[in-house]
Design a protein around this motif. Structure first.
Motif, mmCIF file in Angstrom:
data_model
loop_
_atom_site.group_PDB
_atom_site.id
_atom_site.type_symbol
_atom_site.label_atom_id
_atom_site.label_comp_id
_atom_site.label_asym_id
_atom_site.label_seq_id
_atom_site.Cartn_x
_atom_site.Cartn_y
_atom_site.Cartn_z
ATOM 1 N N ALA A 1 -3.796 -1.688 4.035
ATOM 2 C CA ALA A 1 -3.193 -1.763 4.976
ATOM 3 C C ALA A 1 -1.752 -2.192 4.919
ATOM 4 O O ALA A 1 -0.524 -1.898 5.542
ATOM 5 C CB ALA A 1 -3.750 -2.668 6.273
ATOM 6 N N THR A 2 -1.741 -3.307 4.024
ATOM 7 C CA THR A 2 -0.227 -4.056 3.738
ATOM 8 C C THR A 2 0.324 -2.996 3.002
ATOM 9 O O THR A 2 1.888 -2.951 3.258
ATOM 10 C CB THR A 2 -0.598 -5.407 2.987
ATOM 11 O OG1 THR A 2 -1.526 -6.237 3.570
ATOM 12 C CG2 THR A 2 0.956 -5.984 2.646
ATOM 13 N N ALA A 3 -0.092 -2.185 2.094
ATOM 14 C CA ALA A 3 0.930 -1.326 1.481
ATOM 15 C C ALA A 3 1.363 -0.262 2.132
ATOM 16 O O ALA A 3 2.566 0.062 2.138
ATOM 17 C CB ALA A 3 0.043 -0.581 0.351
ATOM 18 N N ALA A 4 0.524 0.265 3.091
ATOM 19 C CA ALA A 4 0.988 1.147 4.119
ATOM 20 C C ALA A 4 2.287 0.895 4.900
ATOM 21 O O ALA A 4 3.094 1.392 5.240
ATOM 22 C CB ALA A 4 -0.145 1.646 5.090
ATOM 23 N N LEU A 5 2.068 -0.574 5.517
ATOM 24 C CA LEU A 5 3.097 -1.237 6.284
ATOM 25 C C LEU A 5 4.132 -1.443 5.525
ATOM 26 O O LEU A 5 5.575 -1.071 6.030
ATOM 27 C CB LEU A 5 2.576 -2.557 6.719
ATOM 28 C CG LEU A 5 3.516 -3.379 7.512
ATOM 29 C CD1 LEU A 5 4.051 -2.579 8.669
ATOM 30 C CD2 LEU A 5 2.872 -4.713 8.058
ATOM 31 N N PHE A 6 4.228 -2.084 4.367
ATOM 32 C CA PHE A 6 5.629 -2.000 3.409
ATOM 33 C C PHE A 6 6.163 -0.578 3.147
ATOM 34 O O PHE A 6 7.650 -0.729 3.443
ATOM 35 C CB PHE A 6 5.136 -2.716 2.165
ATOM 36 C CG PHE A 6 4.843 -4.012 1.987
ATOM 37 C CD1 PHE A 6 4.793 -4.914 3.202
ATOM 38 C CD2 PHE A 6 4.916 -4.843 0.894
ATOM 39 C CE1 PHE A 6 4.368 -6.521 3.365
ATOM 40 C CE2 PHE A 6 4.576 -6.176 0.859
ATOM 41 C CZ PHE A 6 4.364 -6.981 1.974
ATOM 42 N N ILE A 7 5.580 0.148 2.958
ATOM 43 C CA ILE A 7 6.098 1.520 2.797
ATOM 44 C C ILE A 7 6.854 2.060 4.099
ATOM 45 O O ILE A 7 7.875 2.588 3.899
ATOM 46 C CB ILE A 7 5.089 2.558 2.201
ATOM 47 C CG1 ILE A 7 4.790 2.248 0.628
ATOM 48 C CG2 ILE A 7 5.727 4.037 2.307
ATOM 49 C CD1 ILE A 7 3.440 2.947 -0.099
#
Length: 251
Positions: free
Chosen positions: A22-28
């Motif tokens: 979820a964090t990776a998707a938000l950062f991207i």
């Protein structure tokens, strides 16, 4: 949509499922290129497909320093730097005090403590001055739940690292903070804690009684807290523990 991570390069360990994904998707979505790591190749492949071209998946075990060095070298070759490290990889398993084996102890501390320590240390040469490190701890670091002494102690160590490293890295103006999630339904409940559907629902009912917000958190809600601490909005924040727990450990 804001672009608070435009042109940033981030590493998220344990990034193939749950809070890390979820964090990776938000950062991207907000402009970053994100490297994710994990031990399970199938989960990583699925995550990479979901994240798209700005998500780079590398199979790696944080408990193996050679793996961490391989990740560092890959990032150095492709981007030459990191702006954000999210040391998120960890396990949660029950242990019975009085019957806990050395192997159980070593497994939890090798991943949750040694792995997190050497993840951050290994990436330091790539981490930009003024960058951010966010560590995933847990509200259990300050609680005494039965049959969770190894996990709780390992997360207390994570909380301590955030304090110590804030001073260790002060000359480079690298901020270090910890996020402590409360109950969030991720694969750890089934795969690590071995909870079945009935046990999860019982836990959900208990949380509804004791947490002021009366529910489990969502991985995306923890991701938002991590993103805040990693962003310039938190540029005057370091050494803290941010509990994202619906108030469960606070009142």
């Amino acid at each position: 949509m804001s672009e608070r991570f435009q042109n940033k390069v981030a590493l998220i360990t344990g990034g193939s499922t749950g809070i890390g994904l979820a964090t990776a998707a938000l950062f991207i979505r907000e402009g970053a290129k994100v490297y994710i790591t994990g031990r399970n190749g199938k989960s990583l492949d699925k995550a990479a497909t979901e994240l798209g071209p700005k998500g780079v998946a590398i199979q790696s075990d944080v408990a193996e320093i050679a793996d961490l060095e391989r990740v560092r070298d890959r990032i150095k070759e492709e981007d030459g730097r990191l702006d954000i490290v999210v040391a998120n990889a960890g396990i949660a398993e029950n242990n019975t005090f009085g019957e806990t084996s050395e192997a159980e102890f070593d497994k939890t501390f090798d991943i949750n403590v040694k792995g997190l320590f050497f993840t951050t240390q290994t990436m330091l040469p790539l981490l930009s001055d003024g960058g951010a490190v966010v560590l995933t701890a847990s509200i259990l670091s300050g609680k005494g739940f039965p049959n969770m002494s190894l996990y709780s102690a390992s997360k207390a160590a994570v909380r301590s690292f955030a304090r110590s490293w804030s001073n260790d890295l002060r000359e480079r103006k690298i901020r270090v903070s910890a996020v402590s999630p409360g109950p969030v339904q991720t694969p750890i409940m089934e795969n690590g804690l071995k909870m079945n559907a009935e046990q999860i629902e019982q836990y959900r009912a208990m949380v509804a009684q004791v947490a002021p917000l009366e529910r489990f958190g969502e991985p995306s809600e923890i991701a938002e807290a991590i993103a805040f601490l990693a962003s310039d909005a938190a540029r005057y924040i370091t050494g803290v523990e941010l509990s994202v727990d619906g108030g469960m450990a606070q009142v």
